[in-house]
Design a protein around this motif. Structure first.
Motif, PDB file in Angstrom:
ATOM      1  N   TYR A 167       0.804  -1.222   0.000  1.00 52.86           N
ATOM      2  CA  TYR A 167       0.000   0.000   0.000  1.00 52.86           C
ATOM      3  C   TYR A 167       0.841   1.279   0.000  1.00 52.86           C
ATOM      4  CZ  TYR A 167      -4.267  -2.713   1.034  1.00 52.86           C
ATOM      5  OH  TYR A 167      -5.343  -3.578   0.982  1.00 52.86           O
ATOM      6  N   ASP A 168       2.141   1.159  -0.166  1.00 51.82           N
ATOM      7  CA  ASP A 168       3.028   2.342  -0.184  1.00 51.82           C
ATOM      8  C   ASP A 168       2.756   3.266   1.003  1.00 51.82           C
ATOM      9  OD1 ASP A 168       4.401   1.551  -2.457  1.00 51.82           O
ATOM     10  OD2 ASP A 168       2.882   2.411  -3.763  1.00 51.82           O
ATOM     11  N   ARG A 169       2.561   2.675   2.152  1.00 55.37           N
ATOM     12  CA  ARG A 169       2.360   3.373   3.431  1.00 55.37           C
ATOM     13  C   ARG A 169       1.047   4.141   3.532  1.00 55.37           C
ATOM     14  NH1 ARG A 169       7.125   3.419   6.527  1.00 55.37           N
ATOM     15  NH2 ARG A 169       8.940   2.685   5.376  1.00 55.37           N
ATOM     16  N   ALA A 170       0.126   3.919   2.600  1.00 53.29           N
ATOM     17  CA  ALA A 170      -1.209   4.511   2.766  1.00 53.29           C
ATOM     18  C   ALA A 170      -1.833   3.925   4.032  1.00 53.29           C
ATOM     19  CB  ALA A 170      -2.075   4.196   1.558  1.00 53.29           C
ATOM     20  N   THR A 171      -2.486   4.752   4.820  1.00 56.94           N
ATOM     21  CA  THR A 171      -2.970   4.288   6.121  1.00 56.94           C
ATOM     22  C   THR A 171      -4.472   3.995   6.137  1.00 56.94           C
ATOM     23  OG1 THR A 171      -3.272   6.583   6.832  1.00 56.94           O
ATOM     24  CG2 THR A 171      -1.166   5.520   7.377  1.00 56.94           C
ATOM     25  N   ASP A 172      -5.125   4.053   4.982  1.00 57.84           N
ATOM     26  CA  ASP A 172      -6.586   3.906   4.970  1.00 57.84           C
ATOM     27  C   ASP A 172      -7.060   2.733   4.112  1.00 57.84           C
ATOM     28  OD1 ASP A 172      -5.832   4.922   2.556  1.00 57.84           O
ATOM     29  OD2 ASP A 172      -7.369   6.483   2.460  1.00 57.84           O
ATOM     30  N   ARG A 173      -6.173   1.757   3.891  1.00 58.38           N
ATOM     31  CA  ARG A 173      -6.540   0.621   3.042  1.00 58.38           C
ATOM     32  C   ARG A 173      -6.855  -0.603   3.911  1.00 58.38           C
ATOM     33  NH1 ARG A 173      -5.041   0.968  -2.131  1.00 58.38           N
ATOM     34  NH2 ARG A 173      -6.694  -0.592  -2.315  1.00 58.38           N
ATOM     35  N   PRO A 174      -7.668  -1.512   3.408  1.00 61.86           N
ATOM     36  CA  PRO A 174      -8.095  -2.638   4.259  1.00 61.86           C
ATOM     37  C   PRO A 174      -7.111  -3.810   4.286  1.00 61.86           C
ATOM     38  CG  PRO A 174      -9.210  -2.749   2.139  1.00 61.86           C
ATOM     39  CD  PRO A 174      -8.355  -1.492   2.100  1.00 61.86           C
ATOM     40  N   ILE A 175      -7.057  -4.442   5.427  1.00 55.59           N
ATOM     41  CA  ILE A 175      -6.330  -5.702   5.599  1.00 55.59           C
ATOM     42  C   ILE A 175      -7.245  -6.633   6.398  1.00 55.59           C
ATOM     43  CG2 ILE A 175      -4.278  -6.840   6.544  1.00 55.59           C
ATOM     44  CD1 ILE A 175      -2.821  -4.158   6.415  1.00 55.59           C
ATOM     45  N   TRP A 176      -7.348  -7.870   5.941  1.00 55.78           N
ATOM     46  CA  TRP A 176      -8.211  -8.844   6.620  1.00 55.78           C
ATOM     47  C   TRP A 176      -7.366  -9.970   7.205  1.00 55.78           C
ATOM     48  CZ3 TRP A 176      -9.266  -7.034   1.629  1.00 55.78           C
ATOM     49  CH2 TRP A 176     -10.352  -6.160   1.532  1.00 55.78           C
ATOM     50  N   LEU A 177      -7.682 -10.273   8.427  1.00 60.46           N
ATOM     51  CA  LEU A 177      -6.919 -11.277   9.165  1.00 60.46           C
ATOM     52  C   LEU A 177      -7.880 -12.362   9.672  1.00 60.46           C
ATOM     53  CD1 LEU A 177      -4.283  -9.777  11.573  1.00 60.46           C
ATOM     54  CD2 LEU A 177      -5.011 -12.117  11.730  1.00 60.46           C
ATOM     55  N   SER A 178      -7.643 -13.603   9.289  1.00 61.32           N
ATOM     56  CA  SER A 178      -8.507 -14.715   9.702  1.00 61.32           C
ATOM     57  C   SER A 178      -7.677 -15.782  10.409  1.00 61.32           C
ATOM     58  CB  SER A 178      -9.185 -15.351   8.478  1.00 61.32           C
ATOM     59  OG  SER A 178      -9.866 -14.371   7.725  1.00 61.32           O
ATOM     60  N   VAL A 179      -8.273 -16.378  11.429  1.00 65.03           N
ATOM     61  CA  VAL A 179      -7.536 -17.367  12.225  1.00 65.03           C
ATOM     62  C   VAL A 179      -8.368 -18.637  12.381  1.00 65.03           C
ATOM     63  CG1 VAL A 179      -6.472 -17.845  14.469  1.00 65.03           C
ATOM     64  CG2 VAL A 179      -6.362 -15.533  13.520  1.00 65.03           C
ATOM     65  N   TRP A 180      -7.697 -19.777  12.238  1.00 67.84           N
ATOM     66  CA  TRP A 180      -8.297 -21.083  12.517  1.00 67.84           C
ATOM     67  C   TRP A 180      -7.408 -21.826  13.530  1.00 67.84           C
ATOM     68  CZ3 TRP A 180      -8.404 -18.743   7.833  1.00 67.84           C
ATOM     69  CH2 TRP A 180      -9.606 -18.742   7.104  1.00 67.84           C
ATOM     70  N   PRO A 181      -8.021 -22.649  14.372  1.00 66.61           N
ATOM     71  CA  PRO A 181      -7.223 -23.450  15.323  1.00 66.61           C
ATOM     72  C   PRO A 181      -6.721 -24.735  14.671  1.00 66.61           C
ATOM     73  CG  PRO A 181      -9.544 -23.800  15.710  1.00 66.61           C
ATOM     74  CD  PRO A 181      -9.467 -22.816  14.578  1.00 66.61           C
ATOM     75  N   GLY A 182      -5.808 -24.630  13.774  1.00 67.07           N
ATOM     76  CA  GLY A 182      -5.342 -25.780  13.002  1.00 67.07           C
ATOM     77  C   GLY A 182      -5.746 -25.598  11.557  1.00 67.07           C
ATOM     78  N   ARG A 183      -5.548 -26.626  10.781  1.00 72.48           N
ATOM     79  CA  ARG A 183      -5.889 -26.507   9.367  1.00 72.48           C
ATOM     80  C   ARG A 183      -7.401 -26.414   9.191  1.00 72.48           C
ATOM     81  NH1 ARG A 183      -1.086 -27.434   6.885  1.00 72.48           N
ATOM     82  NH2 ARG A 183       0.329 -28.840   7.956  1.00 72.48           N
ATOM     83  N   LYS A 184      -7.821 -25.892   8.031  1.00 70.87           N
ATOM     84  CA  LYS A 184      -9.247 -25.678   7.809  1.00 70.87           C
ATOM     85  C   LYS A 184     -10.033 -26.985   7.797  1.00 70.87           C
ATOM     86  CE  LYS A 184      -8.596 -21.487   5.086  1.00 70.87           C
ATOM     87  NZ  LYS A 184      -8.775 -20.861   3.767  1.00 70.87           N
ATOM     88  N   ASP A 185      -9.367 -28.082   7.469  1.00 67.07           N
ATOM     89  CA  ASP A 185     -10.083 -29.359   7.430  1.00 67.07           C
ATOM     90  C   ASP A 185     -10.166 -30.001   8.812  1.00 67.07           C
ATOM     91  OD1 ASP A 185      -7.524 -30.159   7.909  1.00 67.07           O
ATOM     92  OD2 ASP A 185      -7.274 -31.269   6.037  1.00 67.07           O
ATOM     93  N   GLY A 186      -9.718 -29.263   9.824  1.00 62.58           N
ATOM     94  CA  GLY A 186      -9.794 -29.769  11.184  1.00 62.58           C
ATOM     95  C   GLY A 186      -8.641 -30.674  11.570  1.00 62.58           C
ATOM     96  N   GLN A 187      -7.759 -30.935  10.629  1.00 64.76           N
ATOM     97  CA  GLN A 187      -6.612 -31.800  10.909  1.00 64.76           C
ATOM     98  C   GLN A 187      -5.454 -30.967  11.464  1.00 64.76           C
ATOM     99  OE1 GLN A 187      -6.865 -35.222  10.443  1.00 64.76           O
ATOM    100  NE2 GLN A 187      -8.980 -34.615  10.101  1.00 64.76           N
TER     101      GLN A 187
END
Lengths: 171, 115
Positions: free
Chosen positions: A59-79
């Motif tokens: 973003y070349d240091r632009a401070t108004d752009r979106p970032i999305w952060l997602s978390v899972w407790p392990g792999r998405k398939d549950g393994q």
């Protein structure tokens, strides 16, 4: 996939002032998932470095752009217990194959972020995201107590990725 | 003292030496404050510059880059730059980047000042 929806989802602006909050969130979730203190710190460091790279280079240091952060407790398939973190943005797309850490023998300011991310996480994957931006997938395995002896015997560095998160009693 | 939110950097004179004591996390939002403090300290041409990191619980690559830049500037000026008081987590970041071999690191501020 058994559980494709993220367990934690955060949208933040590309403003460095929010890095601290993102780090605290990630470290806190990692702790509750059973990682030891050093592993929590390393996962938070990897996420911080990824966010910094998006802000600085994407973003070349632009401070108004979106970032999305997602978390899972392990792999998405549950393994495989651990922590999966996916970081997405709308920054300009680059060829994932050219994203690499620099040679450490060349001591100079900057360019350490990708090296640190790859050093502390077990799996790191960059890819272009549709319709725009990049997606970074980070995974750190949670080493069960029975496995920890093997990791120790493998000559784990105190700072490197071989120093896996351990199941702690106070997690 | 330089302030940026809760990020303070105390500066102390010990004879001809200067000791900087940053307090708080050093990340992308704060490394510029540390950079300014280091430049200012080197500008005074101390005989030795000590950076006491005992109260820095977190440092990312922007903090490392700031210290590498300062160390290079210090070497140009022939001023020894010594780090001390690294916490376990901060030392781990130096080791990941293999910078623990690049810097002169002392255990305590007094050892760093004495050289």
């Amino acid at each position: 996939m058994a559980d494709t929806k993220p367990h934690v989802y955060l949208e933040l602006r590309s403003d460095p002032v929010y890095l601290s909050g993102a780090r605290q969130l990630i470290a806190s979730v990692a702790q509750r998932l059973g990682f030891d203190e050093m592993a929590c710190s390393q996962i938070a460091l990897a996420v911080d470095e990824a966010l910094c790279n998006i802000i600085r280079h994407g973003y070349d240091r632009a401070t108004d752009r979106p970032i999305w952060l997602s978390v899972w407790p392990g792999r998405k398939d549950g393994q495989d217990p651990g922590m999966l973190v996916v970081i997405e943005d709308e920054a300009r797309q680059i060829d994932p194959t050219i994203i690499r850490g620099r040679e450490l023998d060349d001591v100079r300011p900057g360019g350490l972020g990708v090296h640190i991310i790859k050093e502390v996480m077990d799996e790191v994957e960059y890819e272009a995201r549709e319709p725009a931006g990049m997606r970074l997938t980070l995974y750190k395995r949670l080493v069960q107590k029975d496995d920890s002896q093997d990791a120790d015997q493998a000559g784990a560095s105190p700072a490197g990725s071989a120093d896996q998160g351990r199941v702690s009693n106070d997690g | 003292m330089t302030g940026d939110g809760k990020f303070n950097i105390a500066s102390e004179k010990h004879g001809e030496s200067t000791v900087l004591r940053p307090e708080g996390d050093v990340d992308m939002s704060r490394s510029s404050t540390l950079r300014s403090a280091l430049r200012e300290a080197l500008g005074d041409k101390p005989s030795r510059l000590v950076v006491d990191l005992a109260k820095v619980e977190y440092m990312d690559s922007s903090g490392l880059a700031t210290l590498v830049e300062a160390a290079r500037n210090a070497r140009t000026q022939k001023v020894p730059l010594v780090l001390c008081g690294l916490t376990t987590k901060v030392r781990a970041v130096f080791e990941i980047a293999r910078l623990h071999q690049f810097f002169e690191i002392a255990d305590t501020a007094s050892a760093a000042i004495e050289g």
